[in-house]
Design an enzyme around this catalytic site. Structure first.
Site, short mmCIF file in Angstrom:
data_model
loop_
_atom_site.label_atom_id
_atom_site.label_comp_id
_atom_site.label_asym_id
_atom_site.label_seq_id
_atom_site.Cartn_x
_atom_site.Cartn_y
_atom_site.Cartn_z
N SER A 32 22.27 11.00 48.61
CA SER A 32 23.04 12.12 49.17
C SER A 32 22.11 13.17 49.00
CB SER A 32 24.42 12.28 48.90
OG SER A 32 24.60 12.85 47.64
N ILE A 34 19.54 16.40 48.48
CA ILE A 34 18.53 16.40 48.25
C ILE A 34 17.87 15.46 47.98
CG2 ILE A 34 16.38 17.66 47.10
CD1 ILE A 34 18.43 20.15 46.76
N SER A 157 16.80 23.70 38.05
CA SER A 157 17.63 24.59 38.67
C SER A 157 17.30 25.98 38.10
CB SER A 157 19.32 24.21 38.24
OG SER A 157 19.95 25.29 38.79
N TYR A 183 25.15 22.56 31.93
CA TYR A 183 24.35 22.15 33.27
C TYR A 183 22.98 22.92 33.16
CZ TYR A 183 22.58 21.00 37.90
OH TYR A 183 21.77 20.81 39.06
N LYS A 187 19.22 21.82 32.30
CA LYS A 187 18.04 22.06 33.10
C LYS A 187 16.72 22.91 32.54
CE LYS A 187 19.50 19.80 36.78
NZ LYS A 187 19.03 18.76 37.22
N THR A 216 24.99 20.74 49.36
CA THR A 216 25.06 19.53 49.08
C THR A 216 26.24 18.89 48.68
OG1 THR A 216 24.41 19.96 46.65
CG2 THR A 216 22.57 19.79 48.35
#
Length: 304
Positions: A32, A34, A157, A183, A187, A216
């Site tokens: 799904s 990107i 990100s 998160y 990254k 997304t």
């Protein structure tokens, strides 16, 4: 979306009008968003595409869609849970013995908003975003070393710009758990790891990229409030994937130095001006040591 539309006026369409038949590509998280958009564009250009996905049902639907839309039958599916280090290693070892690989696309990621542990006792965001990516890539680097124009692209990100590498709390055990910041820390870790890899692997071109905030399934699920506020301004999946595709197929990308961080096909800084997010070299080296120790400890369980 406006930043992409402005930048795209200066894109050279010829950069991505490339036939990649005969080259092999592996993309994680490709069922799904990107990841799927990237896999589809590679397939359109004739490449052999290996989709690494966690959910078998959704992955089979994605594969069928890619094959149907592109007419390329060289699309292969591998079911792997990137939060399970032993499973990642077993897959990568098997893949290394059975296939060739020209380009690895580290796209899989998760943002779990409460502290969850995997069956190995690992915090799930770290297990997926950092350790799983580390084990997959380090296991496949010898395969990539055999090929001309080998590349590793990691989808990071811009959120990492607010984080300094925190080597003392990789499992997010201390303080209040904030999934968004965890998160972002993962990254940042991806950027540091990539910058360390390129020192040891001069024959491979490494890139990291920020896709911009894109519409997304992951954003809708993990950041529902943000999505509701920003949904009319987000990149489309194709816009979010554009820089990945450019880094994967274009000759222009590899004319730039290895290890750069990209947005909208342009290298951008990995630290904001005046930000205190730079880490001492010993912390960055320590991250690599810790990841290697995690890997060895977990993988030793497979041989017992």
């Amino acid at each position: 979306r406006g930043s992409y539309e402005s930048a795209s006026k200066h894109f050279n369409p010829a950069d991505v009008e490339v036939d990649v038949a005969g080259r092999s590509f592996l993309a994680t998280g490709a069922n799904s968003g990107i990841g799927k958009a990237t896999a589809k564009e590679i397939s359109r250009r004739g490449g052999t595409v290996h989709l690494v996905c966690r959910n078998k049902d959704r992955a089979e639907v994605a594969k069928e869609e890619i094959v149907t839309e592109t007419g390329n039958q060289n699309v292969f599916l591998h079911i792997v849970d990137m939060s399970n280090p032993k499973e990642v290693w077993k897959f990568a070892e098997k893949f290394r013995n059975e296939h060739t690989l020209n380009v690895l696309i580290n796209n899989a990621g998760c943002m779990v908003n409460s502290r969850e542990l995997t069956e190995d006792g690992l915090e799930k965001n770290f297990a997926t975003n950092t350790l799983g990516m580390y084990i997959l890539t380090t296991t496949l680097l010898p395969l990539l070393e055999k090929e001309a124009d080998a590349r590793v692209i990691t989808v990071s990100s811009g959120g990492m710009l607010v984080q300094k590498l925190n080597i003392s709390d990789l499992q997010s055990e201390n303080g209040t758990f904030d999934g968004t910041m965890v998160y972002a820390q993962n990254k940042r870790q991806q950027v540091v790891v990539t910058e360390q890899w390129l020192k040891a692997h001069k024959n491979i071109h490494f890139s990291i990229m920020h896709p911009g905030w894109a519409d997304t399934p992951a954003v809708r699920l993990s950041m529902p409030d943000f999505y509701e506020k920003m949904k009319n301004s987000l990149h489309t999946e194709a816009q979010g994937a554009d820089t990945v595709v450019w880094l994967v197929v274009s000759a222009e990308a590899t004319r730039l130095p290895s290890g750069l961080f990209f947005q909208d096909r342009q290298p951008v800084a990995t630290h904001l001006p005046l930000a205190s997010t730079h880490s001492p070299p010993e912390d960055e080296e320590k991250l690599m040591e810790v990841l290697e120790d995690f890997s060895r400890t977990l993988l030793s369980l497979l041989t017992q």
